[in-house]
Structure formats: structure tokens, C-alpha cells
Design a protein around this motif. Structure first.
Motif, PDB file in Angstrom:
ATOM      1  N   LYS A  25      70.283 -21.689  18.014  1.00  0.00           N
ATOM      2  CA  LYS A  25      68.972 -21.474  17.383  1.00  0.00           C
ATOM      3  C   LYS A  25      68.265 -20.280  17.988  1.00  0.00           C
ATOM      4  O   LYS A  25      67.403 -19.688  17.368  1.00  0.00           O
ATOM      5  CB  LYS A  25      68.104 -22.720  17.536  1.00  0.00           C
ATOM      6  N   GLY A  26      68.641 -19.925  19.227  1.00  0.00           N
ATOM      7  CA  GLY A  26      67.984 -18.795  19.861  1.00  0.00           C
ATOM      8  C   GLY A  26      68.212 -18.754  21.354  1.00  0.00           C
ATOM      9  O   GLY A  26      69.187 -19.302  21.860  1.00  0.00           O
ATOM     10  N   THR A  49      67.536 -10.537  19.398  1.00  0.00           N
ATOM     11  CA  THR A  49      67.699 -11.934  19.001  1.00  0.00           C
ATOM     12  C   THR A  49      66.760 -12.266  17.850  1.00  0.00           C
ATOM     13  O   THR A  49      67.165 -12.891  16.856  1.00  0.00           O
ATOM     14  CB  THR A  49      67.430 -12.858  20.206  1.00  0.00           C
ATOM     15  N   LEU A  50      65.514 -11.841  17.943  1.00  0.00           N
ATOM     16  CA  LEU A  50      64.535 -12.085  16.876  1.00  0.00           C
ATOM     17  C   LEU A  50      64.957 -11.392  15.585  1.00  0.00           C
ATOM     18  O   LEU A  50      64.773 -11.939  14.489  1.00  0.00           O
ATOM     19  CB  LEU A  50      63.150 -11.607  17.307  1.00  0.00           C
ATOM     20  N   LYS A  51      65.535 -10.209  15.687  1.00  0.00           N
ATOM     21  CA  LYS A  51      65.990  -9.482  14.495  1.00  0.00           C
ATOM     22  C   LYS A  51      67.133 -10.199  13.802  1.00  0.00           C
ATOM     23  O   LYS A  51      67.387  -9.973  12.631  1.00  0.00           O
ATOM     24  CB  LYS A  51      66.384  -8.056  14.858  1.00  0.00           C
ATOM     25  N   GLN A  52      67.824 -11.076  14.534  1.00  0.00           N
ATOM     26  CA  GLN A  52      68.890 -11.888  13.945  1.00  0.00           C
ATOM     27  C   GLN A  52      68.350 -13.219  13.423  1.00  0.00           C
ATOM     28  O   GLN A  52      69.109 -14.147  13.164  1.00  0.00           O
ATOM     29  CB  GLN A  52      69.997 -12.121  14.970  1.00  0.00           C
ATOM     30  N   LYS A  53      67.033 -13.299  13.314  1.00  0.00           N
ATOM     31  CA  LYS A  53      66.354 -14.498  12.795  1.00  0.00           C
ATOM     32  C   LYS A  53      66.579 -15.722  13.683  1.00  0.00           C
ATOM     33  O   LYS A  53      66.689 -16.850  13.204  1.00  0.00           O
ATOM     34  CB  LYS A  53      66.789 -14.811  11.355  1.00  0.00           C
ATOM     35  N   LYS A  54      66.663 -15.490  14.989  1.00  0.00           N
ATOM     36  CA  LYS A  54      66.788 -16.568  15.965  1.00  0.00           C
ATOM     37  C   LYS A  54      65.491 -16.654  16.759  1.00  0.00           C
ATOM     38  O   LYS A  54      64.696 -15.719  16.782  1.00  0.00           O
ATOM     39  CB  LYS A  54      67.954 -16.301  16.925  1.00  0.00           C
ATOM     40  N   GLU A  55      65.262 -17.775  17.421  1.00  0.00           N
ATOM     41  CA  GLU A  55      64.034 -17.998  18.193  1.00  0.00           C
ATOM     42  C   GLU A  55      64.175 -17.483  19.620  1.00  0.00           C
ATOM     43  O   GLU A  55      65.275 -17.446  20.164  1.00  0.00           O
ATOM     44  CB  GLU A  55      63.726 -19.501  18.249  1.00  0.00           C
ATOM     45  N   LYS A  94      56.605 -10.653  16.729  1.00  0.00           N
ATOM     46  CA  LYS A  94      57.751 -11.061  15.904  1.00  0.00           C
ATOM     47  C   LYS A  94      58.025 -12.562  16.010  1.00  0.00           C
ATOM     48  O   LYS A  94      58.956 -13.062  15.392  1.00  0.00           O
ATOM     49  CB  LYS A  94      58.992 -10.285  16.302  1.00  0.00           C
ATOM     50  N   GLY A  95      57.243 -13.277  16.837  1.00  0.00           N
ATOM     51  CA  GLY A  95      57.387 -14.725  16.885  1.00  0.00           C
ATOM     52  C   GLY A  95      57.873 -15.334  18.184  1.00  0.00           C
ATOM     53  O   GLY A  95      58.009 -16.553  18.277  1.00  0.00           O
TER      54      GLY A  95
END
Length: 141
Positions: A25-26, A49-55, A94-95
């Protein structure tokens, strides 16, 4: 023969990608280093990691806690001409969830009012649970 070759080539190219798909998940990232290059690497990998849509869950401890403090300087590095603090703020936008370890503020003679918006004090049980969560990879800098 050409058909067999094409099928074999397609299998060689695509099956490894399917088998190596990362179910994580991240990342849980713990940063303690005062070294700007080490801090920056943590931020860069978190951004990727965030750019791969992971947390990304980051905990800043020891000298790295300074990155979370309003008004504290952070070294600008090449080639991006950005500082670890600038990258920290970018990953938060980015979250990424960022916390300081509970030992940082009292031992730095500070309180939570000095923290950048969006950064809170970590609860040890929550950090431990996150590090033990097998759905996440753990990195420590």
C-alpha cells in the motif's frame, strides 16, 4: 515458428511484470539523520512512491525533526535546487502523512505550536502498528 517466437517473447516481457507487481500500500519512512543529502533521499523516494499512487507515512525524529519546525532553515541541494524541507512540504501536498516523534519537541525545548501546518506528534503505538503492517514497506534514514 515466428508465432512461437512472438508468443515466447511476449511471455518473457510481460509475465515478470505481472509476477513482480508490488502489492504494498505504501511506505513507512522514519527519518532521524541531520544530513541534508540523506534527508533529501528520503523525500525523493517518498515523492516517487506517491507518484505511483501509494501512501507515505513519515515520522521525523531526532535532528530530522527540525524539518517540521516553522522558520528553521534547510540546506538547498543540487540538482533540484530544493531543500529537504521544501520536498517535505511538497510530499505533504501530495498526501503524505508526516508526524514528529514524541521525544522531539520536549527535548528540543519546543511545543506543537512550532510545527508546520499538517504535522502532528506521533503516538508510539500508531507508529509501531504501522511499522508492523505487512502491507507497507519500511525505510529508515
Amino acid at each position: 515458428m515466428k508465432k512461437i517466437f512472438a508468443i515466447t517473447l511476449a511471455a518473457m516481457l510481460f509475465i515478470p511484470n505481472l509476477l513482480s507487481a508490488n502489492p504494498a500500500k505504501g511506505l513507512n519512512v522514519v527519518v532521524t539523520s541531520s544530513d541534508a543529502q540523506t534527508q533529501m533521499m528520503a523525500m525523493v523516494l517518498s515523492m516517487m512512491t506517491l507518484k505511483q499512487k501509494k501512501e507515505v507515512n513519515m515520522t521525523l525524529c531526532s535532528n530530522a525533526g527540525d524539518l517540521a519546525v516553522k522558520g528553521m532553515k534547510s540546506t538547498v541541494l543540487k540538482p533540484q535546487d530544493k531543500s529537504p524541507k521544501m520536498m517535505l512540504q511538497a510530499i505533504m501536498k501530495k498526501g503524505a502523512k508526516v508526524k514528529v516523534c514524541p521525544l522531539y519537541l520536549p527535548n528540543a525545548g519546543k511545543d506543537a505550536s512550532v510545527l508546520l501546518d499538517g504535522i502532528t506528534v506521533a503516538k508510539p503505538m500508531d507508529v509501531a502498528n504501522g511499522l508492523l503492517n505487512t502491507e507497507y514497506q519500511n525505510l529508515s534514514y
